[in-house]
Write a protein that holds these residues in place. Structure first.
Motif, PDB file in Angstrom:
ATOM      1  N   GLU A   1      -3.246 -20.067  91.374  1.00 38.40           N
ATOM      2  CA  GLU A   1      -2.886 -21.193  92.238  1.00 38.40           C
ATOM      3  C   GLU A   1      -2.314 -22.361  91.426  1.00 38.40           C
ATOM      4  O   GLU A   1      -2.466 -22.410  90.200  1.00 38.40           O
ATOM      5  CB  GLU A   1      -4.114 -21.648  93.034  1.00 38.40           C
ATOM      6  N   SER A   2      -1.681 -23.271  92.138  1.00 40.99           N
ATOM      7  CA  SER A   2      -1.071 -24.437  91.509  1.00 40.99           C
ATOM      8  C   SER A   2      -2.095 -25.196  90.664  1.00 40.99           C
ATOM      9  O   SER A   2      -3.220 -25.421  91.104  1.00 40.99           O
ATOM     10  CB  SER A   2      -0.534 -25.323  92.639  1.00 40.99           C
ATOM     11  N   GLY A   3      -1.703 -25.554  89.449  1.00 39.01           N
ATOM     12  CA  GLY A   3      -2.590 -26.331  88.585  1.00 39.01           C
ATOM     13  C   GLY A   3      -3.528 -25.497  87.731  1.00 39.01           C
ATOM     14  O   GLY A   3      -4.343 -26.042  86.977  1.00 39.01           O
ATOM     15  N   CYS A   4      -3.422 -24.163  87.801  1.00 41.99           N
ATOM     16  CA  CYS A   4      -4.371 -23.328  87.042  1.00 41.99           C
ATOM     17  C   CYS A   4      -3.987 -23.233  85.562  1.00 41.99           C
ATOM     18  O   CYS A   4      -4.778 -22.762  84.744  1.00 41.99           O
ATOM     19  CB  CYS A   4      -4.500 -21.935  87.665  1.00 41.99           C
ATOM     20  N   GLY A   5      -2.766 -23.644  85.214  1.00 42.98           N
ATOM     21  CA  GLY A   5      -2.411 -23.675  83.790  1.00 42.98           C
ATOM     22  C   GLY A   5      -1.273 -22.757  83.365  1.00 42.98           C
ATOM     23  O   GLY A   5      -1.006 -22.619  82.174  1.00 42.98           O
ATOM     24  N   LYS A   6      -0.555 -22.174  84.320  1.00 40.15           N
ATOM     25  CA  LYS A   6       0.514 -21.215  83.980  1.00 40.15           C
ATOM     26  C   LYS A   6       1.626 -21.869  83.147  1.00 40.15           C
ATOM     27  O   LYS A   6       2.023 -21.351  82.108  1.00 40.15           O
ATOM     28  CB  LYS A   6       1.125 -20.619  85.262  1.00 40.15           C
ATOM     29  N   SER A   7       2.117 -23.008  83.636  1.00 45.17           N
ATOM     30  CA  SER A   7       3.221 -23.663  82.915  1.00 45.17           C
ATOM     31  C   SER A   7       2.745 -24.190  81.566  1.00 45.17           C
ATOM     32  O   SER A   7       3.510 -24.193  80.594  1.00 45.17           O
ATOM     33  CB  SER A   7       3.789 -24.832  83.721  1.00 45.17           C
ATOM     34  N   THR A   8       1.503 -24.608  81.505  1.00 44.08           N
ATOM     35  CA  THR A   8       0.961 -25.079  80.222  1.00 44.08           C
ATOM     36  C   THR A   8       1.031 -23.946  79.200  1.00 44.08           C
ATOM     37  O   THR A   8       1.447 -24.154  78.057  1.00 44.08           O
ATOM     38  CB  THR A   8      -0.504 -25.554  80.413  1.00 44.08           C
ATOM     39  N   VAL A   9       0.671 -22.741  79.609  1.00 40.62           N
ATOM     40  CA  VAL A   9       0.753 -21.584  78.712  1.00 40.62           C
ATOM     41  C   VAL A   9       2.218 -21.359  78.330  1.00 40.62           C
ATOM     42  O   VAL A   9       2.560 -21.236  77.152  1.00 40.62           O
ATOM     43  CB  VAL A   9       0.171 -20.311  79.368  1.00 40.62           C
TER      44      VAL A   9
ATOM     45  N   THR B   1       5.693 -16.933  88.925  1.00 36.84           N
ATOM     46  CA  THR B   1       6.186 -17.261  90.269  1.00 36.84           C
ATOM     47  C   THR B   1       5.004 -17.356  91.223  1.00 36.84           C
ATOM     48  O   THR B   1       3.953 -16.771  90.995  1.00 36.84           O
ATOM     49  CB  THR B   1       7.182 -16.201  90.794  1.00 36.84           C
ATOM     50  N   HIS B   2       5.215 -18.135  92.289  1.00 35.63           N
ATOM     51  CA  HIS B   2       4.185 -18.207  93.334  1.00 35.63           C
ATOM     52  C   HIS B   2       4.345 -17.074  94.337  1.00 35.63           C
ATOM     53  O   HIS B   2       3.489 -16.874  95.187  1.00 35.63           O
ATOM     54  CB  HIS B   2       4.296 -19.544  94.090  1.00 35.63           C
ATOM     55  N   ASP B   3       5.469 -16.371  94.240  1.00 31.68           N
ATOM     56  CA  ASP B   3       5.767 -15.348  95.238  1.00 31.68           C
ATOM     57  C   ASP B   3       5.161 -14.014  94.800  1.00 31.68           C
ATOM     58  O   ASP B   3       5.686 -13.326  93.922  1.00 31.68           O
ATOM     59  CB  ASP B   3       7.294 -15.251  95.374  1.00 31.68           C
TER      60      ASP B   3
HETATM   61  N1  LIG Z   1       0.641 -34.695  82.073  1.00 31.04           N
HETATM   62  C1  LIG Z   1      -0.600 -34.268  82.330  1.00 31.04           C
HETATM   63  N2  LIG Z   1      -1.664 -35.067  82.113  1.00 31.04           N
HETATM   64  C2  LIG Z   1      -2.918 -34.641  82.342  1.00 31.04           C
HETATM   65  N3  LIG Z   1      -3.239 -33.420  82.790  1.00 31.04           N
HETATM   66  C3  LIG Z   1      -2.228 -32.589  83.044  1.00 31.04           C
HETATM   67  C4  LIG Z   1      -0.852 -32.948  82.832  1.00 31.04           C
HETATM   68  N4  LIG Z   1      -0.076 -31.908  83.174  1.00 31.04           N
HETATM   69  C5  LIG Z   1      -0.908 -30.928  83.574  1.00 31.04           C
HETATM   70  N5  LIG Z   1      -2.193 -31.331  83.496  1.00 31.04           N
HETATM   71  C6  LIG Z   1      -3.397 -30.527  83.801  1.00 31.04           C
HETATM   72  O1  LIG Z   1      -3.145 -29.203  83.456  1.00 31.04           O
HETATM   73  C7  LIG Z   1      -3.481 -28.341  84.553  1.00 31.04           C
HETATM   74  C8  LIG Z   1      -2.517 -27.176  84.528  1.00 31.04           C
HETATM   75  O2  LIG Z   1      -1.209 -27.613  84.875  1.00 31.04           O
HETATM   76  P1  LIG Z   1       0.016 -26.598  84.890  1.00 31.04           P
HETATM   77  O3  LIG Z   1       1.236 -27.381  85.242  1.00 31.04           O
HETATM   78  O4  LIG Z   1       0.032 -25.827  83.645  1.00 31.04           O
HETATM   79  O5  LIG Z   1      -0.379 -25.630  86.099  1.00 31.04           O
HETATM   80  P2  LIG Z   1       0.471 -24.534  86.859  1.00 31.04           P
HETATM   81  O6  LIG Z   1      -0.444 -23.396  87.108  1.00 31.04           O
HETATM   82  O7  LIG Z   1       1.722 -24.242  86.114  1.00 31.04           O
HETATM   83  O8  LIG Z   1       0.812 -25.273  88.215  1.00 31.04           O
HETATM   84  P3  LIG Z   1       2.080 -25.106  89.172  1.00 31.04           P
HETATM   85  O9  LIG Z   1       1.984 -23.710  89.707  1.00 31.04           O
HETATM   86  O10 LIG Z   1       1.867 -26.139  90.230  1.00 31.04           O
HETATM   87  O11 LIG Z   1       3.312 -25.333  88.352  1.00 31.04           O
HETATM   88  C9  LIG Z   1      -3.424 -29.216  85.781  1.00 31.04           C
HETATM   89  O12 LIG Z   1      -4.364 -28.844  86.724  1.00 31.04           O
HETATM   90  C10 LIG Z   1      -3.784 -30.571  85.255  1.00 31.04           C
HETATM   91  O13 LIG Z   1      -5.179 -30.719  85.285  1.00 31.04           O
END
Ligand SMILES: Nc1ncnc2c1ncn2[C@@H]1O[C@H](COP(=O)(O)OP(=O)(O)OP(=O)(O)O)[C@@H](O)[C@H]1O
Length: 259
Positions: A43-51, A211-213
């Motif tokens: 789900e959104s915010g779980c950390g995919k883009s961070t990885v 992807t979310h899809d």
């Molecule tokens: N600039 C920031 N400052 C603080 N915390 C952040 C920041 N960006 C992301 N986060 C934290 O990192 C978590 C993971 O974010 P990330 O963008 O990696 O998720 P995601 O799974 O790719 O979401 P989405 O599907 O919406 O793109 C978020 O829940 C948030 O807590």
């Protein structure tokens, strides 16, 4: 899975916030095989883009990598100098983001943009770089004469194909695709993903696909990793994720995502 191209080991990424550090990626470990498409879901915010950004070391403050290894062909790229990383990026690993318009420079023709990437990373002359760029346009089904055009002169789907062509420019071994087609309509999305898949078959690169899809993810990925709250909780072949998920969260995610 084929022989691993990349092995992510105990990757930890934190965001520094006023309320303290937030761990967005917690001890994440997985491999991507040579020529494999690995889907990263959750789900959104779980950390995919961070990885995704951390693997290219394109994460920006307040994010920082607080632990782990990213072994690419056996070398830990987290230990590379910034200079080494500059050469590594695009030539070994490239990335396609959601918004093609943001990845392209609106005031430069496509020829300038292709030549910039190619000439910065190779010894090619301008003439050779233009030839290469023409070939890349043909690969993504755009007429080579369009190299003289600016990004706004292309449709959304074409712009995304241009970004893919740039990502392919240096024959990388791996491409990270973070929501590569999300801004496009459904038919164009599938067309572009089919094109990417055909290119992968031809050139043999690996893909990290976000992807979310869920139907696109299952259709195009060999294996899928499910993230939940910064942790990778399940990795399995795509069919298995869909038909017999192991983790209760994955079961819920499959049901929810298919609605
Ligand atoms: N600039 C920031 N400052 C603080 N915390 C952040 C920041 N960006 C992301 N986060 C934290 O990192 C978590 C993971 O974010 P990330 O963008 O990696 O998720 P995601 O799974 O790719 O979401 P989405 O599907 O919406 O793109 C978020 O829940 C948030 O807590």
């Amino acid at each position: 899975m084929s022989e691993p191209l990349i092995s992510i080991r105990n990757l930890c990424v934190d965001y520094i916030t006023d309320a303290g550090d937030v761990r967005a990626c917690n001890n994440v470990s997985f491999d991507i095989g040579k020529g494999e498409v690995f889907g990263l879901a959750g789900e959104s915010g779980c950390g995919k883009s961070t990885v995704a950004f951390s693997l290219m070391r394109l994460h920006k403050p307040p994010a920082y990598i607080s632990g782990g290894q990213v072994l690419f062909n056996g070398e830990d790229i987290l230990q590379y100098s910034d200079d080494r990383m500059q050469t590594f990026r695009w030539s070994e690993m490239s990335m396609v983001f959601q918004s093609a318009m943001n990845a392209l420079n609106p005031v430069l023709t496509m020829e300038e943009q292709f030549c910039d990437v190619i000439m910065r990373h190779t010894n090619m002359t301008r003439e050779q770089a233009v030839k290469r760029a023409q070939g890349l346009l043909e690969i993504v089904d755009i007429h080579p004469s369009r190299l003289n055009d600016y990004p706004h002169q292309f449709s959304g789907g074409m712009r995304q194909r241009l970004v893919i062509a740039i990502a392919l420019a240096l024959n990388p071994k791996m491409i990270i695709m973070d929501e590569p087609t999300t801004a496009l309509d459904v038919v164009v999305q599938r067309e572009i993903l089919q094109k990417i898949y055909a290119l992968k078959e031809e050139f043999g690169f690996s893909i990290l696909f976000i992807t979310h899809d869920i139907s696109l993810m299952v259709e195009f990925s060999d294996r899928i990793g499910i993230m939940y709250s910064g942790e990778l909780i399940e990795v399995a072949p795509s069919k298995q994720i869909l038909e017999s998920p192991y983790h209760p969260y994955t079961k819920g995610w499959v049901v929810h995502s298919r609605r």
